[in-house]
Design an enzyme around this catalytic site. Structure first.
Site, PDB file in Angstrom:
ATOM      1  N   CYS A 179       3.976  11.074  46.934  1.00  0.00           N
ATOM      2  CA  CYS A 179       4.177   9.736  46.388  1.00  0.00           C
ATOM      3  C   CYS A 179       5.406   9.696  45.485  1.00  0.00           C
ATOM      4  O   CYS A 179       5.701  10.630  44.755  1.00  0.00           O
ATOM      5  CB  CYS A 179       2.923   9.277  45.645  1.00  0.00           C
ATOM      6  N   ARG A 235       2.970  17.166  49.431  1.00  0.00           N
ATOM      7  CA  ARG A 235       3.223  18.243  48.473  1.00  0.00           C
ATOM      8  C   ARG A 235       2.434  19.518  48.766  1.00  0.00           C
ATOM      9  O   ARG A 235       2.541  20.509  48.050  1.00  0.00           O
ATOM     10  CB  ARG A 235       2.901  17.755  47.051  1.00  0.00           C
ATOM     11  N   ASP A 261      -3.844   9.285  39.351  1.00  0.00           N
ATOM     12  CA  ASP A 261      -4.168   8.668  40.637  1.00  0.00           C
ATOM     13  C   ASP A 261      -5.285   7.639  40.567  1.00  0.00           C
ATOM     14  O   ASP A 261      -5.627   7.032  41.584  1.00  0.00           O
ATOM     15  CB  ASP A 261      -4.514   9.763  41.658  1.00  0.00           C
TER      16      ASP A 261
END
Length: 238
Positions: free
Chosen positions: A29, A5, A218
């Site tokens: 992800c 990203r 995360d």
């Protein structure tokens, strides 16, 4: 294209520097739909013209302008993109509902060393006053909170003992509280934090992720590994 990203974070700074830029489609992800509309909408409000195509995004602007940007959600990436785009933009840019994660604050500290004028106000508001130029500096980034949490979870799951150098307690408060509740132990030292199992039988947990200072998204993956060793049913809600 589509590997991570990071490229979208270069779109604003590049059009600020050279007037036009193209970055590839973002990847990262696979946790569901992760659009970059907050980034694109913010840059358009600042005066950029953006074209979306199959390979990525092309943006152009003769001159970005300071403005007020209301983020629908306190996105870390969008906040970073706006800050980096606004530091050399004439006028004042105000971000409302901004992300205030430690990494955001660290980016602000870095840019402030380089000559930027950035104010962090209450209620998730960040104010950037554009300057004419930045200069070089030296900066050490903060420890990666995801890596710290991963090693901490590994220490408890394996009944081991791991010291993570440069880990900062102030960035891990929410994690450390839940970590302690399930049976993890930690010692805060001058140069880092040592993690270990504090009780033999680990307890289950019910966790809901949230923006900082909540339990970050995360952190959930390594914590799931830890919870496989707990007695009972645990639930993590994203």
């Amino acid at each position: 294209s589509g590997v991570n990203r990071i490229p979208i974070l270069m779109l604003g700074p590049l059009i600020q520097r050279v007037g036009e830029a193209t970055v590839p489609v973002v990847g990262g992800c696979k946790i569901g739909d992760r659009p970059v509309d907050f980034h694109l909408d913010a840059l358009e409000v600042m005066g950029a013209t953006i074209e979306t195509h199959a390979e990525g995004y092309t943006a152009a602007a003769v001159q970005l302008k300071g403005t007020h940007i209301q983020l629908p959600y306190p996105s870390v990436g969008a906040t970073e993109n706006i800050i980096m785009s606004a530091v050399l933009t004439p006028g004042t840019t105000v971000i409302t509902n901004a992300a205030v994660e430690p990494e955001i604050i660290d980016t602000i500290l870095f840019l402030q060393k380089m000559g930027a004028m950035i104010q962090v106000d209450v209620d998730r508001q960040i104010v950037i006053e554009g300057v004419n130029r930045l200069h070089g500096t030296t900066h050490r980034t903060v420890a990666d909170r995801i890596e710290v949490a991963s090693f901490a979870a590994a220490a408890v799951a394996t009944d081991g003992r791991i010291k993570v150098k440069h880990a900062q307690q102030s960035h891990m408060i929410t994690y450390l509280n839940i970590f302690r509740k399930v049976g993890g132990g930690f010692e805060v030292e001058e140069d880092g934090i040592t993690f270990f199992r504090a009780r033999k039988d680990l307890l289950p947990a019910h966790i809901e992720t949230d923006v900082h200072p909540g339990f970050m998204t995360d952190w959930q993956q390594p914590f799931v590994v830890l919870l496989t060793q707990a007695n009972g049913v645990s639930v993590i809600h994203e």
